[in-house]
Scaffold this motif. Structure first.
Motif, PDB file in Angstrom:
ATOM      1  N   THR A 172      10.926  -2.523   1.844  1.00 21.62           N
ATOM      2  CA  THR A 172       9.953  -2.825   2.911  1.00 21.62           C
ATOM      3  C   THR A 172      10.686  -3.159   4.214  1.00 21.62           C
TER       4      THR A 172
ATOM      5  N   ALA B 287       4.314  -0.254   2.749  1.00 24.03           N
ATOM      6  CA  ALA B 287       5.475  -0.644   3.564  1.00 24.03           C
ATOM      7  C   ALA B 287       5.617   0.240   4.798  1.00 24.03           C
TER       8      ALA B 287
ATOM      9  N   ASN C 237       5.171   7.141  -4.911  1.00 27.14           N
ATOM     10  CA  ASN C 237       5.297   6.146  -5.971  1.00 27.14           C
ATOM     11  C   ASN C 237       4.200   6.255  -7.027  1.00 27.14           C
TER      12      ASN C 237
ATOM     13  N   SER D   5      15.621   1.046  -2.061  1.00 26.38           N
ATOM     14  CA  SER D   5      15.402  -0.309  -2.563  1.00 26.38           C
ATOM     15  C   SER D   5      16.123  -0.478  -3.900  1.00 26.38           C
TER      16      SER D   5
ATOM     17  N   GLN E 276      11.502   5.773  -3.944  1.00 29.61           N
ATOM     18  CA  GLN E 276      11.278   6.300  -5.290  1.00 29.61           C
ATOM     19  C   GLN E 276      12.184   7.490  -5.610  1.00 29.61           C
TER      20      GLN E 276
ATOM     21  N   HIS F  37       3.402   4.495   1.032  1.00 29.29           N
ATOM     22  CA  HIS F  37       3.361   3.139   0.480  1.00 29.29           C
ATOM     23  C   HIS F  37       2.943   2.187   1.609  1.00 29.29           C
TER      24      HIS F  37
ATOM     25  N   MET G 188       7.288  10.015   3.326  1.00 30.09           N
ATOM     26  CA  MET G 188       8.056   9.609   2.143  1.00 30.09           C
ATOM     27  C   MET G 188       8.680  10.807   1.430  1.00 30.09           C
TER      28      MET G 188
ATOM     29  N   ASN H 202       8.325   2.663 -11.785  1.00 31.01           N
ATOM     30  CA  ASN H 202       8.131   2.859 -10.346  1.00 31.01           C
ATOM     31  C   ASN H 202       7.712   1.550  -9.678  1.00 31.01           C
TER      32      ASN H 202
ATOM     33  N   CYS I   5      15.266  -5.381   1.197  1.00 29.60           N
ATOM     34  CA  CYS I   5      14.369  -4.622   0.311  1.00 29.60           C
ATOM     35  C   CYS I   5      13.939  -3.320   0.986  1.00 29.60           C
TER      36      CYS I   5
END
Ligand code: PLP
Length: 393
Positions: free
Chosen positions: A74, A103, A152, A200, A180, A101, A148, A11, A72
């Motif tokens: 983020t 981000a 993660n 990502s 994730q 996260h 999300m 992860n 990415c």
């Protein structure tokens, strides 16, 4: 230093799949032209970007025109959040969860200091959302909900279909960080009313430094990076062709291995958990056991330090991570486990093992054997040793 390596920190990042590395190779030394060039040498590369776009879209069950390549996860998160807010400046309320996260979390924090009213949805002891709380918090001023898909740290999967439907009914845009989730569980954007979704590359066996943002047709999103006309003006900058090709290949492989992820990898994870719960003196699982990524185990060993466990695991070549502190170089204990109300004695002793299709049964045996030995050793020097636990303290 151990001669053996067992990588159980997928992860955090993954190995680039050999097929991905191979697919990327020609774009460094042979097909290195600029896809925007007038000449054929550059122009011919464009079709490989289009092919990668189709491969990413296939994994997400989206239309290729809805995929924008980024650098990415983020960047995808930032572009989605900032872009959708810039498109509706009159609305000033935004909703996220407490377990995002950084981000997403830090973007919301920044927006909170710059004129936005931020609501952070709570989670319960299993790390799950309360959909009634979401319904209550949405109002006519809500511009965006960003929650999300899968966590993660714990692997907990949120009920994204319902969150998306509720947000849409309230007239708010909906973004999900699926960094994730992508490649581990089924994502069907044709049948889920998500407006924006981030992925990502390096979490699904593509290299670090490539990501993608899904933007549903008709969603207003002001470009975050401006410049050239690349990505139809949605993300400027000369395309990172080898990495885009790599992400496409990784998505194609992820689709092929999805079944394996949910059977073989899940079985490895389940055995790891079952044996540690059975044989360790005091271990417990963090996160909703019914709605969890198949590869993630977040386990707390009460009264012992996650960092000490990680260092001793690392000495025998096992790579895992800890939710107790320093997960991202910070000294704060995990905001995710704290939001779930996990007691400090357990937050501090939490370890995350995250597997991939490259892990084997032997790896699991090796982790179990060493983890039990390490637990034993640390309990011997812990002020709360085995006697207190046996006495039920
Ligand atoms: N979102 C989640 C849930 C993550 O786990 C990560 C990486 O750990 C990110 C976003 C950031 O992705 P990237 O490292 O590609 O910027």
């Amino acid at each position: 230093m151990s001669t053996r390596t067992v990588y159980a920190d997928n992860n955090a990042t993954t190995m680039v799949a050999p097929e991905v590395a191979e697919a990327m190779q020609p774009y460094f030394t042979e097909l290195y032209g600029n896809p925007s060039s007038m000449h054929l040498f550059g122009g011919q590369v464009k079709k490989y970007i289009d092919q990668a776009r189709e491969q990413v879209a296939a994994l997400l069950q989206a239309d290729p025109s809805e995929i924008v390549f980024t650098s990415c996860g983020t960047e995808s998160d930032n572009a989605a959040i900032q872009g959708v807010l810039a498109a509706q400046p009159e609305k000033k309320h935004i909703i996220t969860s407490r377990v995002e996260h950084p981000a997403v979390k830090n973007v919301f924090q920044h927006l909170g200091k710059n004129g936005y009213r931020v609501t952070e949805l709570t989670v319960d002891r299993d790390g799950q959302l309360d959909l009634d709380e979401l319904r209550e918090k949405l109002d006519g001023d809500t511009a965006l909900v960003s929650v999300m898909w899968a966590n993660n740290e714990t692997g907990v999967i949120f009920p994204i279909q319902q969150v998306a439907e509720i947000s849409r009914q309230a007239g708010a845009a909906f973004h999900t960080d699926a960094v994730q989730a992508a490649g581990k569980i089924d994502i069907d954007l044709k049948n889920t009313p998500i407006d924006l979704l981030s992925i990502s590359g390096h979490k699904l066996h593509a290299p670090k430094g490539i990501g993608a943002l899904y933007v549903r047709k008709g969603t207003h999103c002001v470009p975050f990076i401006m410049g050239g006309h690349q990505e139809h003006g949605r993300r400027a900058g000369t395309e990172n062709v080898p990495y885009i090709v790599g992400l496409g290949k990784a998505c194609e492989l992820a689709l092929q291995h999805m079944e394996e992820e949910n059977t073989t990898v899940k079985a490895l994870r389940d055995r790891l958990e079952t044996e540690l719960l059975e044989k360790a003196l005091d271990a417990s699982i963090n996160g909703d056991r019914k709605h969890r990524l198949p590869n993630t185990a977040n386990i707390s060993f009460k009264y012992i330090e996650g960092e000490s466990i990680l260092i001793l695991l690392s000495e025998v070549g096992i790579a895992a991570s800890s939710g107790s502190a320093c997960t991202s170089g910070s000294l704060e204990p995990s905001h995710v486990l704290r939001a779930m109300g996990v007691p400090f004695t357990r937050v501090h002793g939490s370890v995350r093992f995250s597997l991939s299709r490259y892990n084997t049964d032997d790896d699991i045996d090796y982790i179990i054997e060493n983890m039990l030995r390490i637990e034993n050793r640390l309990r011997e020097i812990s002020p709360f040793g085995r006697d207190e636990l046996n006495a039920g303290s």
